[in-house]
Motif scaffolding. Structure first.
Motif, PDB file in Angstrom:
ATOM      1  N   GLY A  74     -13.003  10.769 -27.897  1.00 37.00           N
ATOM      2  CA  GLY A  74     -12.093  11.577 -28.697  1.00 37.00           C
ATOM      3  C   GLY A  74     -10.652  11.345 -28.293  1.00 37.00           C
ATOM      4  N   THR A  75      -9.741  11.862 -29.098  1.00 38.47           N
ATOM      5  CA  THR A  75      -8.323  11.813 -28.785  1.00 38.47           C
ATOM      6  C   THR A  75      -7.847  13.252 -28.666  1.00 38.47           C
ATOM      7  OG1 THR A  75      -8.123   9.818 -30.120  1.00 38.47           O
ATOM      8  CG2 THR A  75      -6.077  10.915 -29.495  1.00 38.47           C
ATOM      9  N   PRO A  76      -8.061  13.889 -27.510  1.00 37.83           N
ATOM     10  CA  PRO A  76      -7.737  15.305 -27.390  1.00 37.83           C
ATOM     11  C   PRO A  76      -6.254  15.541 -27.347  1.00 37.83           C
ATOM     12  CG  PRO A  76      -8.445  14.454 -25.284  1.00 37.83           C
ATOM     13  CD  PRO A  76      -8.575  13.333 -26.272  1.00 37.83           C
ATOM     14  N   LEU A  77      -5.738  16.372 -28.254  1.00 40.94           N
ATOM     15  CA  LEU A  77      -4.326  16.713 -28.208  1.00 40.94           C
ATOM     16  C   LEU A  77      -4.068  17.785 -27.169  1.00 40.94           C
ATOM     17  CD1 LEU A  77      -3.126  16.546 -31.868  1.00 40.94           C
ATOM     18  CD2 LEU A  77      -3.330  14.800 -30.124  1.00 40.94           C
ATOM     19  N   ASP A  78      -5.054  18.548 -26.833  1.00 39.75           N
ATOM     20  CA  ASP A  78      -5.028  19.340 -25.620  1.00 39.75           C
ATOM     21  C   ASP A  78      -6.450  19.297 -25.112  1.00 39.75           C
ATOM     22  OD1 ASP A  78      -3.237  21.949 -24.325  1.00 39.75           O
ATOM     23  OD2 ASP A  78      -5.311  21.642 -23.794  1.00 39.75           O
ATOM     24  N   ALA A  93      -1.842   5.849 -32.665  1.00 36.19           N
ATOM     25  CA  ALA A  93      -1.181   6.257 -31.422  1.00 36.19           C
ATOM     26  C   ALA A  93      -0.389   7.539 -31.637  1.00 36.19           C
ATOM     27  CB  ALA A  93      -0.259   5.149 -30.946  1.00 36.19           C
ATOM     28  N   LEU A  94      -0.323   8.343 -30.593  1.00 32.28           N
ATOM     29  CA  LEU A  94       0.416   9.597 -30.624  1.00 32.28           C
ATOM     30  C   LEU A  94       1.547   9.565 -29.611  1.00 32.28           C
ATOM     31  CD1 LEU A  94      -2.640  12.014 -30.636  1.00 32.28           C
ATOM     32  CD2 LEU A  94      -1.062  11.693 -32.542  1.00 32.28           C
ATOM     33  N   ARG A  95       2.576  10.320 -29.881  1.00 26.02           N
ATOM     34  CA  ARG A  95       3.615  10.546 -28.885  1.00 26.02           C
ATOM     35  C   ARG A  95       3.860  12.049 -28.781  1.00 26.02           C
ATOM     36  NH1 ARG A  95       8.610  11.487 -31.382  1.00 26.02           N
ATOM     37  NH2 ARG A  95       8.812  10.748 -33.535  1.00 26.02           N
ATOM     38  N   THR A  96       4.315  12.461 -27.616  1.00 28.31           N
ATOM     39  CA  THR A  96       4.528  13.880 -27.347  1.00 28.31           C
ATOM     40  C   THR A  96       6.023  14.164 -27.237  1.00 28.31           C
ATOM     41  OG1 THR A  96       2.444  14.028 -26.141  1.00 28.31           O
ATOM     42  CG2 THR A  96       4.033  15.786 -25.780  1.00 28.31           C
ATOM     43  N   GLU A  97       6.457  15.194 -27.935  1.00 28.64           N
ATOM     44  CA  GLU A  97       7.843  15.641 -27.861  1.00 28.64           C
ATOM     45  C   GLU A  97       7.854  17.004 -27.152  1.00 28.64           C
ATOM     46  OE1 GLU A  97      11.296  17.287 -30.928  1.00 28.64           O
ATOM     47  OE2 GLU A  97       9.682  15.993 -31.686  1.00 28.64           O
ATOM     48  N   VAL A  98       8.393  17.042 -25.950  1.00 29.48           N
ATOM     49  CA  VAL A  98       8.454  18.296 -25.199  1.00 29.48           C
ATOM     50  C   VAL A  98       9.652  19.106 -25.676  1.00 29.48           C
ATOM     51  CG1 VAL A  98       8.730  19.345 -22.921  1.00 29.48           C
ATOM     52  CG2 VAL A  98       7.312  17.295 -23.185  1.00 29.48           C
ATOM     53  N   LEU A  99       9.376  20.307 -26.145  1.00 28.46           N
ATOM     54  CA  LEU A  99      10.426  21.184 -26.642  1.00 28.46           C
ATOM     55  C   LEU A  99      10.946  22.130 -25.563  1.00 28.46           C
ATOM     56  CD1 LEU A  99       8.714  22.253 -30.006  1.00 28.46           C
ATOM     57  CD2 LEU A  99      10.281  20.333 -29.627  1.00 28.46           C
ATOM     58  N   ALA A 130       2.846   8.049 -33.760  1.00 34.56           N
ATOM     59  CA  ALA A 130       3.929   7.216 -33.256  1.00 34.56           C
ATOM     60  C   ALA A 130       4.586   6.394 -34.355  1.00 34.56           C
ATOM     61  CB  ALA A 130       3.411   6.295 -32.154  1.00 34.56           C
ATOM     62  N   GLU A 131       3.789   5.944 -35.346  1.00 33.88           N
ATOM     63  CA  GLU A 131       4.343   4.991 -36.304  1.00 33.88           C
ATOM     64  C   GLU A 131       5.273   5.630 -37.335  1.00 33.88           C
ATOM     65  OE1 GLU A 131       0.354   6.140 -38.231  1.00 33.88           O
ATOM     66  OE2 GLU A 131       1.249   5.997 -36.238  1.00 33.88           O
ATOM     67  N   ASP A 132       5.048   6.897 -37.686  1.00 28.87           N
ATOM     68  CA  ASP A 132       5.900   7.492 -38.722  1.00 28.87           C
ATOM     69  C   ASP A 132       6.485   8.849 -38.339  1.00 28.87           C
ATOM     70  OD1 ASP A 132       3.716   9.194 -38.896  1.00 28.87           O
ATOM     71  OD2 ASP A 132       3.090   8.531 -40.894  1.00 28.87           O
ATOM     72  N   GLY A 133       6.140   9.364 -37.147  1.00 31.83           N
ATOM     73  CA  GLY A 133       6.714  10.619 -36.693  1.00 31.83           C
ATOM     74  C   GLY A 133       6.111  11.864 -37.299  1.00 31.83           C
ATOM     75  N   THR A 134       5.050  11.724 -38.081  1.00 33.41           N
ATOM     76  CA  THR A 134       4.412  12.897 -38.684  1.00 33.41           C
ATOM     77  C   THR A 134       3.841  13.805 -37.603  1.00 33.41           C
ATOM     78  OG1 THR A 134       3.817  11.676 -40.689  1.00 33.41           O
ATOM     79  CG2 THR A 134       2.593  13.701 -40.243  1.00 33.41           C
ATOM     80  N   ARG A 158       2.365  15.419 -14.129  1.00 38.29           N
ATOM     81  CA  ARG A 158       1.668  14.227 -13.664  1.00 38.29           C
ATOM     82  C   ARG A 158       1.179  13.436 -14.871  1.00 38.29           C
ATOM     83  NH1 ARG A 158      -2.921  14.068  -8.929  1.00 38.29           N
ATOM     84  NH2 ARG A 158      -3.552  11.911  -9.173  1.00 38.29           N
ATOM     85  N   GLU A 159       1.639  12.203 -15.000  1.00 39.97           N
ATOM     86  CA  GLU A 159       1.267  11.326 -16.116  1.00 39.97           C
ATOM     87  C   GLU A 159       1.520  12.015 -17.459  1.00 39.97           C
ATOM     88  OE1 GLU A 159      -2.511   9.195 -15.608  1.00 39.97           O
ATOM     89  OE2 GLU A 159      -2.556   9.972 -13.560  1.00 39.97           O
ATOM     90  N   ASN A 160       2.565  12.839 -17.504  1.00 41.17           N
ATOM     91  CA  ASN A 160       2.952  13.538 -18.734  1.00 41.17           C
ATOM     92  C   ASN A 160       1.852  14.447 -19.264  1.00 41.17           C
ATOM     93  OD1 ASN A 160       5.032  14.087 -20.588  1.00 41.17           O
ATOM     94  ND2 ASN A 160       4.111  12.744 -22.124  1.00 41.17           N
ATOM     95  N   SER A 161       0.993  14.946 -18.374  1.00 37.84           N
ATOM     96  CA  SER A 161      -0.147  15.771 -18.784  1.00 37.84           C
ATOM     97  C   SER A 161      -0.173  17.058 -17.978  1.00 37.84           C
ATOM     98  CB  SER A 161      -1.454  14.999 -18.593  1.00 37.84           C
ATOM     99  OG  SER A 161      -2.571  15.870 -18.673  1.00 37.84           O
ATOM    100  N   LEU A 162      -0.146  18.184 -18.665  1.00 38.54           N
ATOM    101  CA  LEU A 162      -0.265  19.467 -17.975  1.00 38.54           C
ATOM    102  C   LEU A 162      -1.640  19.602 -17.348  1.00 38.54           C
ATOM    103  CD1 LEU A 162       0.764  22.278 -17.203  1.00 38.54           C
ATOM    104  CD2 LEU A 162       0.009  23.087 -19.453  1.00 38.54           C
TER     105      LEU A 162
END
Length: 240
Positions: A74-78, A93-99, A130-134, A158-162
């Motif tokens: 799976g691709t767990p978002l959390d 691919a996903l990217r994370t934006e920390v607010l 990642a490809e379109d920012g959706t 750590r590794e950008n993961s809570l």
């Protein structure tokens, strides 16, 4: 043998959390039985019950002479949402934006969750393709800001993961409870996600506690229903 049952379920939960977080990636082999029995201080019988549970959950396959191989893809978002959920189009691919990543006082939340401190690590983030920012999710995590957790805004994740950060600090969930519903986005959340106010999103609220019942994390996630699905598994004689 209630104690033995409790032990093997706890071991399965710890290993499942590590698998879902990526500590043990798909195709990798779990440590051998000797290493795991030593790590958890249990018998081989108890450990094998735990591995059997992981197999029933579709996380591993165990083969004689080879060991236990991770099959979760799976691709767990959390990773700790507590539900086996999948993002449609696993190859995207996903990217994370920390607010937000800071400590803050939230007395109302502390009272609601029975937490001894009202200081929390507040982590808010948006996940995007990642490809379109959706944007596909907005997640707000709150962790009691005690001990080394209070230093995370300074030391970083750590590794950008809570999840990996908390595991490294010994804060591993033992149990969880939560609710899921469909709600229209409020104006603030719609702006953060780049969506229209009122657009329906899955609303998942979950509380994770350690073996001593202390709070590990409360996370509220807004998930795009076009990209998530919920899988529910039950066993004979059990409750879903």
């Amino acid at each position: 043998m209630p104690g033995q049952v409790q032990k093997h379920h706890r071991i399965a939960e710890v290993l499942a959390a590590e698998i879902r977080s990526g500590v043990h990636g798909r195709g990798s082999r779990l440590p051998g039985e000797h290493a795991l029995t030593k790590r958890f201080g249990v018998s081989r019988t108890t450990l094998r019950q735990a591995l059997r549970t992981l197999g029933e959950e579709g996380l591993i396959e165990t083969h004689a002479g080879i060991g236990s191989i991770v099959t979760f893809d799976g691709t767990p978002l959390d990773h700790r949402l507590g539900w086996a959920h999948a993002l449609a189009g696993q190859s995207r691919a996903l990217r994370t934006e920390v607010l937000r990543l800071e400590t803050a006082s939230e007395p109302a939340l502390a009272a609601e969750l029975g937490c001894a401190t009202d200081r929390f690590l507040a982590l808010d983030r948006v996940r995007r393709f990642a490809e379109d920012g959706t944007a596909v999710s907005l997640e707000r995590s709150r962790v009691p800001a005690v001990g080394a957790v209070a230093d995370i805004p300074r030391t970083g994740l750590r590794e950008n993961s809570l999840n990996r950060t908390l595991i490294a600090l010994g804060r591993v969930p033992h149990s969880s409870e939560g609710t899921v519903s469909v709600r229209g986005l409020c104006a603030e959340d719609a702006t953060l996600l780049g969506r229209a106010p009122g657009e329906p999103f899955l609303h998942l609220s979950q509380v994770y506690r350690a073996a001593d019942a202390s709070l590990v994390e409360r996370v509220v996630s807004l998930l795009d229903p076009a990209h998530f699905e919920l899988h529910v598994r039950s066993t004979s004689g059990g409750t879903p």
